[in-house]
Scaffold this active site. Structure first.
Site, PDB file in Angstrom:
ATOM      1  N   SER A   1       0.850  -1.195   0.000  1.00  0.00           N
ATOM      2  CA  SER A   1       0.000   0.000   0.000  1.00  0.00           C
ATOM      3  C   SER A   1       0.882   1.240   0.000  1.00  0.00           C
ATOM      4  O   SER A   1       2.019   1.210   0.475  1.00  0.00           O
ATOM      5  CB  SER A   1      -0.864  -0.006   1.264  1.00  0.00           C
TER       6      SER A   1
ATOM      7  N   TYR B   1      -1.615  -0.943  10.224  1.00  0.00           N
ATOM      8  CA  TYR B   1      -1.775  -1.293   8.797  1.00  0.00           C
ATOM      9  C   TYR B   1      -0.521  -0.893   8.022  1.00  0.00           C
ATOM     10  O   TYR B   1       0.020  -1.691   7.239  1.00  0.00           O
ATOM     11  CB  TYR B   1      -2.998  -0.553   8.245  1.00  0.00           C
TER      12      TYR B   1
ATOM     13  N   SER C   1       2.314  -3.181   8.783  1.00  0.00           N
ATOM     14  CA  SER C   1       2.141  -4.509   8.167  1.00  0.00           C
ATOM     15  C   SER C   1       2.470  -4.464   6.683  1.00  0.00           C
ATOM     16  O   SER C   1       3.078  -5.385   6.136  1.00  0.00           O
ATOM     17  CB  SER C   1       0.716  -5.032   8.387  1.00  0.00           C
ATOM     18  N   LYS C   2       2.084  -3.373   6.026  1.00  0.00           N
ATOM     19  CA  LYS C   2       2.300  -3.302   4.582  1.00  0.00           C
ATOM     20  C   LYS C   2       3.777  -3.042   4.245  1.00  0.00           C
ATOM     21  O   LYS C   2       4.284  -3.515   3.224  1.00  0.00           O
ATOM     22  CB  LYS C   2       1.411  -2.228   3.965  1.00  0.00           C
TER      23      LYS C   2
ATOM     24  N   ILE D   1      -8.106   3.406  -3.798  1.00  0.00           N
ATOM     25  CA  ILE D   1      -8.857   2.657  -4.805  1.00  0.00           C
ATOM     26  C   ILE D   1     -10.299   2.520  -4.304  1.00  0.00           C
ATOM     27  O   ILE D   1     -10.514   2.135  -3.143  1.00  0.00           O
ATOM     28  CB  ILE D   1      -8.238   1.250  -5.021  1.00  0.00           C
TER      29      ILE D   1
END
Ligand SMILES: NC(=O)c1ccc[n+]([C@@H]2O[C@H](COP(=O)([O-])OP(=O)(O)OC[C@H]3O[C@@H](n4cnc5c(N)ncnc54)[C@H](O)[C@@H]3O)[C@@H](O)[C@H]2O)c1
Length: 245
Positions: free
Chosen positions: A140, A153, A156-157, A185
């Site tokens: 991401s 998040y 993690s990405k 998106i």
């Protein structure tokens, strides 16, 4: 343009916005699609939609945070389809929580799905990967520049990205491993963000719109295909210029 006839792709998060589009595009291009997600009903609906596509379809209700279930999934798909040509690992969650109020459970739950799940799925498919195979993981924008209210998040990405690059080194030359890093998106995952900060995000996006799941799926299909036969360990940003590396 791209043909996946005779190829098998295992897609996690297949009922989600991006996963569903990957399934649709690759099935239309002839791939056998093995669809994995949490809801059996949503998977059955998707399989029904894809029934007219040239490749076969199978559905698998699996939690990617469950190591043993991931192993079984890979074995089942490989047995059913005679090997695995591509893994597209799109399963993920994106809850909002600031660090100072984040519980251990919230941190662990996110890591178990977004990061452990990526590790479990990649490890599980390795013994079943064919020659000229490919893995695409989903990172991401957040994994590159951080994300207000989504530190777990974002962490993690970032880790998914470095895990994938290491896998690219380990699995070459048989298997290519690449990363797609979407910006904003228009799927259900990004809905709350678009609602809260939509105009500010659009103002900062040179393309002046949000991306579509189809625009991410076509990049994933490209990275799986032989058109990308010398591309590995690479990150492809799909963000309309919101973050230019
Ligand atoms: N939409 C965006 O703006 C955006 C931006 C950057 C990165 N991404 C990444 O792209 C991927 C797909 O996102 P999306 O927009 O399609 O989101 P989505 O919420 O529409 O789809 C995610 C899917 O993952 C599934 N899932 C969640 N936990 C799971 C688990 N434990 N086991 C199996 N499946 C599980 C969900 O059921 C859902 O169908 C995610 O990894 C996400 O982090 C999305």
């Amino acid at each position: 343009m791209i043909s996946f006839t005779g190829k098998t792709v295992l897609i996690t998060g297949a009922s989600g916005g991006i996963g569903r589009e990957v399934a649709r595009q690759m099935a239309l291009a002839g791939a056998n699609v093995a669809l994995c997600d949490l809801s059996t009903q949503a998977l059955d609906t998707l399989a029904h939609e894809l029934a007219a596509a040239p490749g076969g379809t199978s559905t698998h209700t699996v939690d990617v945070a469950d190591a043993q279930a991931c192993r079984q999934l890979a074995q089942t798909v490989a047995r059913h389809h005679g090997g695995i040509d591509y893994l597209v690992h799109s399963a993920g969650i994106y809850p909002e929580q600031r660090v100072e109020d984040m519980s251990d459970e919230q941190w662990r739950k996110l890591m178990s799905i977004n990061l452990d799940g990526t590790f479990y799925m990649c490890r599980s498919v390795i013994p079943h990967l064919t020659d000229h195979s490919a893995i695409v993981t989903l990172s991401s924008l957040a994994g590159h520049r951080g994300s207000l209210g989504h530190a777990h998040y974002s962490a993690s990405k970032g880790a998914v990205s470095s895990l994938s690059k290491s896998l690219a080194l380990e699995l070459a030359p048989r298997t290519r491993v690449n990363i797609v890093a979407p910006g904003i998106i228009a799927t259900s995952m990004a809905e709350p963000l678009m609602r809260q900060k939509g105009q500010a995000l659009l103002d900062n996006t040179p393309m002046k719109r949000f991306g579509t799941a189809a625009e991410v799926a076509s990049v994933i299909a490209f990275l799986c295909s032989d058109l990308a036969s010398f591309v590995t360990g690479e990150t492809l940003h799909v963000n309309g210029g919101l973050y230019i590396v």
